[in-house]
Enzyme design. Structure first.
Site, short mmCIF file in Angstrom:
data_model
loop_
_atom_site.label_atom_id
_atom_site.label_comp_id
_atom_site.label_asym_id
_atom_site.label_seq_id
_atom_site.Cartn_x
_atom_site.Cartn_y
_atom_site.Cartn_z
N ASP A 114 -6.75 10.95 3.76
CA ASP A 114 -6.57 11.53 2.43
C ASP A 114 -7.78 11.25 1.55
O ASP A 114 -8.49 10.25 1.72
CB ASP A 114 -5.28 11.02 1.78
CG ASP A 114 -5.25 9.50 1.60
OD1 ASP A 114 -5.74 8.78 2.51
OD2 ASP A 114 -4.74 9.05 0.57
N GLU A 155 -3.74 6.32 1.48
CA GLU A 155 -4.52 5.19 1.00
C GLU A 155 -4.94 5.42 -0.45
O GLU A 155 -4.95 4.48 -1.25
CB GLU A 155 -5.77 5.00 1.86
CG GLU A 155 -6.44 3.64 1.69
CD GLU A 155 -7.43 3.58 0.53
OE1 GLU A 155 -7.80 2.46 0.11
OE2 GLU A 155 -7.83 4.66 0.02
#
Length: 382
Positions: free
Chosen positions: A70, A135
Site C-alpha cells: 500500500d 502499513e
C-alpha cells in the site's frame, strides 16, 4: 535503455494504484514470481486488508523479508512531473508513488530471492516473505494480524529484514536496528457552555485546560541513551468552539503523541499525564492508543550480516540507528526475532514526485542477496 529485472518489477508494481488499504493485485504478481521458485503461499485477508505470507524450505532458521504494497495518496496529480502511477524512468531516476516507500524494496526482495535460489537451490534454512496492504493505514489487520496468525500456527521468525527506506544520503548509509515506541491519546475536557458576556455563569474549558497542556508539554521524560533519542511528546491538534464568537464552548479536545524510548515506560507516561490533569481539577476523558513499544536488535547475527552485505556492495560501513517513526518491525520484534530495516534513500517519500535511483534499487537487490547468503549459508560455529 534496457532495464534490469528489479526495475521492471518495480515499475509493474508502481503502475498499480494501491492506495492504502487497496493492494491493487500487487501481491498476486509477487506470489506468481515466488511460486515459480518453490514458495508456498497463503493469502491472509483480514477485514479490508490483503496480506501475503509465502515461505520456501521446511526446517532451519527462518529469515523473513517484510514489506507493504500500500501507498499513501498522491496529492495533487497535476503537480507531479510525471503521472504518479506511470512509473516513469527519467534519466537515472524511477518516479512514482511508492517508488521509494516501498515498492522498490519489494522488487529488490523478489529479484534477490531469485538470484539466491538460482545459485543455492538446496539452501539450508527457510526464506519467508510477509507483505501487507495496511502499513500506511491503521496497521491493525496487516503485519500485526499475520504475526498473530503465524504464532498461532507455531511458526517462529528468527530474522527479519524490513524494506523501509532507511538510507539518508546514499544507499546503505543507515540501517535501522530499532525504533522508539508510539503512544497516542485523545483528550476531551468538559466545561459549561455560556454567553461570553457572562463568564461567571459558564466554565470555560479552554482557560482551564491550556495550563495543564502547557505543563504536560514541558515534561522532560528522559535523556534517551546511547542508542535512542529522548522521548518526546507533541500535540498535533487542539479544537474547541461552539460555532459562534460570542459563546463560551462547552468542551475542548486535544490530541498528542509520545515517541518514547526504553528509558520511559507506557505506564509512566499515562500516569504522569493523568496526574497533571487531575491536579488541575479537570473533568476529562482520555483515550489512549498504543501503536507499538520500543524495540532494539542488539549486535548479533543479523546486524553483522546486514552490515557486511552493505559494505560488500557499497564499500561503506552503515550507521546503526533507531531514529525516525514507526515501522511494522514493531509487530515482529516482540516475538523474539532479530529485526533490521534496510531500504533506499528516503528523501522523497510521501512527497510529490517521489522517486528512487534505479542504480540504487539494483544495488539494494545485491545487498539483499548478500544478507541471504550471510545468514542462511553462514558456517556452523560448532
Amino acid at each position: 535503455m534496457a532495464l534490469s529485472p528489479t526495475i521492471e518489477l518495480a515499475r509493474d508494481l508502481i503502475q498499480r494504484p494501491s492506495v492504502t488499504p487497496d493492494d491493487a493485485n500487487c501481491q498476486n504478481i509477487l506470489q506468481k514470481r515466488l511460486s515459480a521458485l518453490g514458495f508456498r503461499s497463503q493469502s491472509l485477508n483480514f477485514e479490508d486488508v490483503s496480506n501475503l505470507w509465502s515461505m520456501r524450505g521446511s526446517s532451519g532458521p527462518l529469515l523473513v523479508l517484510a514489506g507493504h504494497t500500500d501507498v499513501v495518496p498522491t496529492g495533487p496529480v497535476d503537480q507531479w512531473l510525471h503521472d504518479p502511477f506511470s512509473a516513469t524512468v527519467d534519466g537515472d531516476m524511477l518516479y512514482g508513488r511508492g517508488a521509494a516507500d516501498m515498492k522498490g524494496s519489494l522488487a529488490a526482495f523478489v529479484t534477490a530471492i531469485e538470484v539466491f535460489v538460482a545459485s543455492h537451490p538446496d539452501h539450508p534454512g527457510r526464506i519467508g516473505l510477509l507483505i501487507t496492504s495496511d502499513e500506511e493505514g491503521p496497521a491493525r489487520w496487516g503485519t500485526r494480524a499475520v504475526v498473530e496468525h503465524l504464532q498461532a500456527q507455531g511458526t517462529h521468525i528468527d530474522y527479519c529484514v524490513v524494506g523501509e527506506p532507511t538510507s539518508v544520503n546514499q544507499l546503505g548509509d543507515t540501517i535501522k536496528v530499532g525504533r522508539r515506541g508510539s503512544l497516542g491519546a485523545t483528550l476531551r475536557v468538559e466545561g459549561i457552555q455560556g454567553h461570553i458576556a457572562y463568564p461567571h455563569l459558564a466554565d470555560n474549558p479552554i482557560h482551564r485546560t491550556l495550563p495543564a497542556l502547557n505543563e504536560i508539554a514541558a515534561v522532560i521524560w528522559d535523556q534517551g541513551n546511547n542508542h535512542f533519542q529522548p522521548s518526546s511528546l507533541q500535540f498535533s491538534n487542539i479544537s474547541s468552539g461552539a460555532g459562534a464568537a460570542n459563546v463560551i464552548p462547552g468542551t475542548i479536545q486535544a490530541q498528542f503523541n509520545v515517541r518514547f524510548c526504553p528509558e520511559t515506560s507506557e505506564h509512566t507516561i499515562r500516569q504522569t499525564v493523568e496526574q497533571i490533569l487531575q491536579s488541575h481539577d479537570l473533568r476529562y476523558t482520555i483515550d489512549w492508543n498504543l501503536s507499538g513499544l520500543p524495540f532494539e536488535t542488539q549486535q548479533g547475527d543479523l546486524v553483522r550480516a546486514a552490515t557486511a552485505a552493505v559494505m560488500k556492495v557499497t564499500g561503506q560501513r552503515p550507521e546503526l540507528s533507531t531514529s525516525g517513526g514507526t515501522s511494522d518491525g514493531r509487530f515482529i520484534a516482540p516475538t523474539g526475532a532479530q529485526v533490521i530495516e534496510l531500504g533506499p534513500v528516503n528523501a522523497t517519500i510521501h512527497q510529490i514526485d517521489e522517486c528512487v535511483s534505479i542504480r540504487d534499487l539494483d544495488s539494494l537487490s545485491d545487498c539483499y542477496v548478500a544478507i541471504l547468503e550471510n545468514v542462511l549459508l553462514a558456517p556452523d560455529d560448532d
